[in-house]
Design an enzyme around this catalytic site. Structure first.
Site, mmCIF file in Angstrom:
data_model
loop_
_atom_site.group_PDB
_atom_site.id
_atom_site.type_symbol
_atom_site.label_atom_id
_atom_site.label_comp_id
_atom_site.label_asym_id
_atom_site.label_seq_id
_atom_site.Cartn_x
_atom_site.Cartn_y
_atom_site.Cartn_z
ATOM 1 N N THR A 124 0.826 -1.197 0.000
ATOM 2 C CA THR A 124 0.000 0.000 0.000
ATOM 3 C C THR A 124 0.867 1.257 0.000
ATOM 4 O OG1 THR A 124 -1.713 -1.150 1.254
ATOM 5 C CG2 THR A 124 -1.811 1.255 1.228
ATOM 6 N N ARG A 152 -12.735 -9.477 -4.351
ATOM 7 C CA ARG A 152 -12.593 -8.754 -3.088
ATOM 8 C C ARG A 152 -12.188 -7.305 -3.332
ATOM 9 N NH1 ARG A 152 -7.917 -6.190 -0.239
ATOM 10 N NH2 ARG A 152 -8.430 -6.258 1.998
ATOM 11 N N VAL A 153 -12.840 -6.389 -2.627
ATOM 12 C CA VAL A 153 -12.466 -4.985 -2.611
ATOM 13 C C VAL A 153 -12.124 -4.614 -1.175
ATOM 14 C CG1 VAL A 153 -13.222 -2.606 -2.960
ATOM 15 C CG2 VAL A 153 -13.894 -4.390 -4.589
ATOM 16 N N GLY A 154 -10.925 -4.142 -0.948
ATOM 17 C CA GLY A 154 -10.508 -3.733 0.386
ATOM 18 C C GLY A 154 -10.784 -2.266 0.635
ATOM 19 N N ASP A 155 -10.019 -1.688 1.542
ATOM 20 C CA ASP A 155 -10.305 -0.312 1.939
ATOM 21 C C ASP A 155 -9.675 0.717 1.017
ATOM 22 O OD1 ASP A 155 -7.688 -0.870 2.791
ATOM 23 O OD2 ASP A 155 -7.803 0.600 4.401
ATOM 24 N N THR A 175 -3.061 2.102 6.118
ATOM 25 C CA THR A 175 -2.632 0.835 5.547
ATOM 26 C C THR A 175 -2.817 -0.249 6.589
ATOM 27 O OG1 THR A 175 -0.802 -0.374 4.497
ATOM 28 C CG2 THR A 175 -0.219 1.130 6.275
ATOM 29 N N GLY A 176 -2.929 -1.499 6.131
ATOM 30 C CA GLY A 176 -3.090 -2.610 7.063
ATOM 31 C C GLY A 176 -4.192 -3.552 6.645
ATOM 32 N N GLY A 178 -7.272 -4.132 5.615
ATOM 33 C CA GLY A 178 -8.352 -3.315 5.081
ATOM 34 C C GLY A 178 -9.734 -3.861 5.322
#
Length: 259
Positions: A124, A152-155, A175-176, A178
């Protein structure tokens, strides 16, 4: 309050430029999937392009040989193969609803996949910039979680989660893990904390603490910068570093934040 984002976009290397094109040339906020790729290419970005590398193909092949472990599935069978996957001990939608509503353990529902997140599998990039007039912009780009379930969609593309800015207040990047962090919109929280008068250090720490109270095993971090350039970071589960460059600095300075 201008926002542009893309998610689950394939075949186009420069996701952050695609997101900026969404912001500048559409009245939408988020485009996803193949349609996002088509949009980016139609607006002049290179593609379609094979984005696989020898390293990524080697990692993927080893993962397949290992029975597609680790992964992000839960409560499914078969456990030690690459699928297809089906709900565990559930034969109908009615039974699935009953199990979900009456038998699921609350702590299990809160369990995260943070053990997949580490300094060695993370890519990220979140950046904030303040121009000479005080206008603030922030953007975040990522390939997402390694071995994620397709779709999949993260943050990363979620406004307020991985990034948020208000030129009257400041900006935040995150970051991390998500999948956990997006449930809290931590960057929106950071900016709102600063709006209420918190300095960046306390604003960032508060946002991270809110997540850690619910998910004590999560891994993540945020940076905060106010409209005057005062900055800080906060993290949980790892040691976090971020860098800063201002006009009066000869070079970039790296800051280390302990959990």
């Amino acid at each position: 309050m201008e926002v542009g984002a893309v998610a689950a976009m394939r075949y186009v290397k420069d996701g952050i430029r695609a997101a900026r094109l969404v912001m500048r040339h559409t009245q939408h906020t988020l485009l996803v999937g193949e349609a996002a790729s088509d949009f980016a290419i139609s607006m002049g970005l290179p593609g379609p392009t094979n984005l696989s590398s020898p390293d990524s193909m080697e990692k993927w092949n080893k993962w397949k040989e290992n029975g597609c472990q680790p992964n992000f599935w839960k409560n499914v069978v078969p456990v030690n193969s690459c699928g297809p996957h089906h709900p565990k001990d559930v034969s109908s939608l009615e039974e699935l609803t009953e199990v979900t509503c009456s038998s699921s353990n609350h702590l299990e529902a809160l369990a995260s996949n943070s053990h997949h997140i580490s300094l060695h599998n993370h890519d990220t990039i979140s950046m904030a910039a303040i121009d000479k007039t005080g206008y603030i912009a922030v953007g975040t780009s990522t390939n997402g979680a390694t071995f994620k379930i397709p779709g999949r969609v993260g943050d990363g593309p979620i406004a307020g989660s991985s990034a948020y800015a208000d030129s009257e207040v400041g900006a935040c990047g995150a970051t991390g893990d998500g999948d956990v962090m997006m449930r809290f919109l931590p960057c929106y929280q950071v900016v709102e904390n600063m709006r209420l008068g918190m300095e960046p250090k306390l604003a960032a720490k508060d946002a991270i603490t809110r997540i850690a109270r619910k998910y004590p095993d999560f891994v993540g971090a945020v940076f905060a910068v106010d409209k005057n350039g005062l900055h800080a970071g906060a993290c949980h589960g790892w040691t976090f570093q971020y860098s800063v460059r201002s006009p009066d600095m000869e070079d970039v300075q790296v800051f280390t934040v302990l959990p």
